[in-house]
Design a protein around this motif. Structure first.
Motif, PDB file in Angstrom:
ATOM      1  N   UNK A 141      17.844   1.034 -19.061  1.00  0.00           N
ATOM      2  CA  UNK A 141      16.602   0.381 -18.655  1.00  0.00           C
ATOM      3  C   UNK A 141      15.695   1.393 -17.962  1.00  0.00           C
ATOM      4  N   UNK A 142      14.480   0.953 -17.706  1.00  0.00           N
ATOM      5  CA  UNK A 142      13.488   1.836 -17.104  1.00  0.00           C
ATOM      6  C   UNK A 142      14.029   2.457 -15.819  1.00  0.00           C
ATOM      7  N   UNK A 143      13.816   3.765 -15.691  1.00  0.00           N
ATOM      8  CA  UNK A 143      14.314   4.510 -14.548  1.00  0.00           C
ATOM      9  C   UNK A 143      15.548   5.324 -14.860  1.00  0.00           C
ATOM     10  N   UNK A 144      16.202   5.046 -15.978  1.00  0.00           N
ATOM     11  CA  UNK A 144      17.382   5.813 -16.382  1.00  0.00           C
ATOM     12  C   UNK A 144      16.985   6.895 -17.377  1.00  0.00           C
ATOM     13  N   UNK A 145      17.527   8.084 -17.189  1.00  0.00           N
ATOM     14  CA  UNK A 145      17.307   9.214 -18.079  1.00  0.00           C
ATOM     15  C   UNK A 145      18.525   9.336 -18.994  1.00  0.00           C
ATOM     16  N   UNK A 146      18.355   9.209 -20.311  1.00  0.00           N
ATOM     17  CA  UNK A 146      19.520   9.277 -21.198  1.00  0.00           C
ATOM     18  C   UNK A 146      20.346  10.548 -21.017  1.00  0.00           C
ATOM     19  N   UNK A 147      19.680  11.669 -20.766  1.00  0.00           N
ATOM     20  CA  UNK A 147      20.426  12.918 -20.635  1.00  0.00           C
ATOM     21  C   UNK A 147      21.227  12.953 -19.339  1.00  0.00           C
ATOM     22  N   UNK A 148      20.699  12.358 -18.285  1.00  0.00           N
ATOM     23  CA  UNK A 148      21.465  12.251 -17.043  1.00  0.00           C
ATOM     24  C   UNK A 148      22.666  11.328 -17.231  1.00  0.00           C
ATOM     25  N   UNK A 149      22.484  10.256 -17.992  1.00  0.00           N
ATOM     26  CA  UNK A 149      23.598   9.349 -18.286  1.00  0.00           C
ATOM     27  C   UNK A 149      24.657  10.068 -19.114  1.00  0.00           C
ATOM     28  N   UNK A 150      24.242  10.843 -20.100  1.00  0.00           N
ATOM     29  CA  UNK A 150      25.208  11.607 -20.896  1.00  0.00           C
ATOM     30  C   UNK A 150      26.042  12.530 -20.008  1.00  0.00           C
ATOM     31  N   UNK A 151      25.381  13.233 -19.100  1.00  0.00           N
ATOM     32  CA  UNK A 151      26.093  14.156 -18.219  1.00  0.00           C
ATOM     33  C   UNK A 151      27.063  13.406 -17.308  1.00  0.00           C
ATOM     34  N   UNK A 152      26.620  12.264 -16.768  1.00  0.00           N
ATOM     35  CA  UNK A 152      27.472  11.510 -15.854  1.00  0.00           C
ATOM     36  C   UNK A 152      28.692  10.935 -16.571  1.00  0.00           C
ATOM     37  N   UNK A 153      28.481  10.403 -17.772  1.00  0.00           N
ATOM     38  CA  UNK A 153      29.598   9.830 -18.530  1.00  0.00           C
ATOM     39  C   UNK A 153      30.562  10.930 -18.953  1.00  0.00           C
ATOM     40  N   UNK A 154      30.037  12.063 -19.384  1.00  0.00           N
ATOM     41  CA  UNK A 154      30.897  13.177 -19.783  1.00  0.00           C
ATOM     42  C   UNK A 154      31.779  13.612 -18.622  1.00  0.00           C
ATOM     43  N   UNK A 155      31.189  13.732 -17.440  1.00  0.00           N
ATOM     44  CA  UNK A 155      31.958  14.134 -16.259  1.00  0.00           C
ATOM     45  C   UNK A 155      33.009  13.078 -15.913  1.00  0.00           C
ATOM     46  N   UNK A 156      32.610  11.797 -16.013  1.00  0.00           N
ATOM     47  CA  UNK A 156      33.529  10.702 -15.694  1.00  0.00           C
ATOM     48  C   UNK A 156      34.734  10.703 -16.640  1.00  0.00           C
ATOM     49  N   UNK A 157      34.485  10.867 -17.935  1.00  0.00           N
ATOM     50  CA  UNK A 157      35.585  10.885 -18.902  1.00  0.00           C
ATOM     51  C   UNK A 157      36.471  12.102 -18.683  1.00  0.00           C
ATOM     52  N   UNK A 158      35.864  13.259 -18.543  1.00  0.00           N
ATOM     53  CA  UNK A 158      36.629  14.497 -18.416  1.00  0.00           C
ATOM     54  C   UNK A 158      37.571  14.449 -17.215  1.00  0.00           C
ATOM     55  N   UNK A 159      37.104  13.840 -16.122  1.00  0.00           N
ATOM     56  CA  UNK A 159      37.927  13.764 -14.915  1.00  0.00           C
ATOM     57  C   UNK A 159      39.149  12.871 -15.109  1.00  0.00           C
ATOM     58  N   UNK A 160      39.151  12.034 -16.137  1.00  0.00           N
ATOM     59  CA  UNK A 160      40.242  11.092 -16.370  1.00  0.00           C
ATOM     60  C   UNK A 160      41.175  11.518 -17.503  1.00  0.00           C
ATOM     61  N   UNK A 161      40.991  12.679 -18.044  1.00  0.00           N
ATOM     62  CA  UNK A 161      41.852  13.150 -19.117  1.00  0.00           C
ATOM     63  C   UNK A 161      43.049  13.879 -18.515  1.00  0.00           C
ATOM     64  N   UNK A 162      44.262  13.397 -18.762  1.00  0.00           N
ATOM     65  CA  UNK A 162      45.439  14.043 -18.160  1.00  0.00           C
ATOM     66  C   UNK A 162      45.815  15.339 -18.880  1.00  0.00           C
ATOM     67  N   UNK A 163      46.632  16.131 -18.229  1.00  0.00           N
ATOM     68  CA  UNK A 163      47.145  17.349 -18.853  1.00  0.00           C
ATOM     69  C   UNK A 163      47.892  16.993 -20.137  1.00  0.00           C
TER      70      UNK A 163
END
Length: 478
Positions: A338-360
């Motif tokens: 929605x208005x106020x969200x930057x798609x590229x910022x969302x991509x970066x945040x989701x990527x970081x969130x997923x990466x932090x949850x990937x186990x060895x």
């Protein structure tokens, strides 16, 4: 006795109604299906037809713009007034595939008028809604005695909307100077219903990704190795389970930062709409509503961001059991913004969130698609108020407000041109976009004509040009 401006507009429309509908039917006979390569010549023929018709309408400039895919049409009619605002109307001339065997009662590319409706592919989506601007501008001129519109009028009618608008942004970027406008009006939308005329004020954006997870080099025996090595299907399930909290809010840090919250007035306006939740559920082929706590169904669909699991898979899917630890698992996720969200910022945040949850022991990749930005026009924007007044004159009714939960190329126009986006459409849910027996209500189509006949004078009188078109530093806020 001389006519009033409104009666002059209506008289002109009535006198030219038959020819207008004949011309629209001629355009609908061109099967401009952009998704099917065998219709590439038809899409080009549709663009040529429209450019020629716009020249006959009076546009001094009407050009076919090639792309690496299907062609678009650009037209321009200057007002001659240096203080007049510049308006860019957007629509598309390509259509969805259609075949009589799909369930059509008539040939989809042989328009039929019956019971006050015109049936045919593209009648509502979007040829009919593009075409009402041709008669509307002529009625405007006839009623005002002008030889040019009261605004600097431009049209951009793309040819690939129904196949993903693959080359649209590049087209807009390459021609940004010629497309420069103070406001963009999208005529590729609809109203709440035949009896509740509405103006759409915004669309959500979207970002989507594919997540691939890899564990063992191949499927392995769960008895010999299960419980001792990481399972990519389990990791996929945990990611999905962690995506929302108990209130169905997205748990990605920063996901809600900066969003335009609904005001009390906006929530009251949404609540005014005659919404039947049970009927909505039947349309959704669903059995219960769900979503972010504290918001109504319409608020969730129109004004709140979401995270959806579009697909999840991994391991054995055949009949019976197969006791393995699978080698891989896969997710498809999409995020409506929605208005106020930057798609590229969302991509970066989701990527970081997923990466932090990937186990060895689990390798992963995240692939993002092309994002679309959200767009929203404030209710008090002067150009939006002109649209509301023009529709109110045409329909003789109070105009209410909606939003669109989906996304579209209009956001590219807002992003590149830095101009507010407004929506002017007269289609209704029963028109059957993308479905067999698509139609347009002729009374509503002519109300669209009448609305545009009033709109250009209203904009010129009530919204003095805010900046020289093409000067983004002085654009009104979007």
């Amino acid at each position: 006795m001389s006519q009033t401006p409104d009666s002059a507009v209506r008289t002109y429309i009535a006198d030219h109604r038959a020819a207008f509908l004949d011309d629209l039917a001629e355009w609908l006979r061109i099967p401009s299906v952009s998704a099917q390569p065998e219709h590439a010549d038809d899409v080009r023929r549709s663009a040529d037809w429209l450019a020629d018709t716009l020249r006959r309408t009076g546009f001094p400039t009407a050009e076919v713009w090639p792309t690496k895919g299907a062609p678009a049409v650009f037209a321009e009619w200057p007002s001659g007034d240096p203080d007049a605002p510049t308006v860019l109307v957007y629509g598309h001339h390509d259509v969805q595939p259609a075949d009589r065997a799909d369930g059509w009662g008539t040939e989809p590319f042989e328009p039929v008028v019956r019971d006050g409706r015109m049936y045919g592919r593209g009648a509502a989506d979007d040829k009919g809604q593009v075409f009402f601007h041709t008669l509307g501008v002529r009625a405007h001129l006839a009623a005002t005695g002008r030889t040019a519109p009261a605004v600097n009028l431009k049209l951009l009618v793309e040819g690939e909307e129904e196949s993903g608008s693959t080359h649209f942004r590049a087209l807009v970027e390459a021609n940004a100077d010629r497309l420069a406008a103070d406001v963009v009006i999208v005529s590729d939308t609809g109203m709440w219903s035949e009896t509740t005329p509405t103006v759409c004020t915004g669309m959500r954006g979207v970002a989507d990704c594919e997540v691939d997870l890899y564990g063992p080099e191949q499927d392995i025996h769960s008895g010999a190795f299960g419980g001792a090595v990481p399972n990519p299907a389990t990791v996929a399930a945990r990611l999905v389970a962690a995506l929302h909290d108990e209130d169905e809010r997205v748990t990605v840090p920063g996901f809600y930062d900066g969003i335009a919250e609904l005001t009390d007035a906006e929530r009251d306006l949404i609540a005014e709409l005659p919404f039947d939740e049970e009927e909505w559920l039947r349309t959704a082929k669903s059995h219960a509503t769900a979503g972010e706590a504290g918001y109504s169904t319409l608020e969730r669909v129109w004004a709140r961001p979401t995270a959806e699991v579009n697909g999840i898979g991994g391991g054995y899917q055949g009949p019976g059991g197969k006791t393995i630890v699978p080698a891989s698992a896969h997710l498809k996720l999409s995020f409506r913004l929605v208005s106020g969200q930057d798609p590229y910022a969302i991509e970066a945040a989701v990527t970081e969130w997923i990466t932090a949850r990937i186990p060895a022991g689990i390798r992963h990749s995240i692939t993002w698609g092309a994002p679309t930005r959200p767009c929203l026009t404030p209710l008090d924007h002067p150009a939006l108020q002109s649209v509301v007044r023009a529709m109110g004159r045409a329909f003789g009714a109070k105009i209410r407000f909606t939003r669109e939960g989906g996304s579209g190329p209009a956001a590219d126009l807002q992003d590149v041109l830095r101009a507010p986006v407004l929506f002017l459409g007269i289609s209704v849910p029963s028109d059957g976009w993308h479905s067999p027996n698509e139609k347009v209500e002729l009374e509503l189509l002519l109300k669209g004509v009448e609305t545009t006949a009033y709109l250009w004078s209203d904009l010129a009188a009530n919204w003095p040009r805010p900046a020289a078109a093409g000067d983004p530093s002085a654009r009104p806020a979007t």
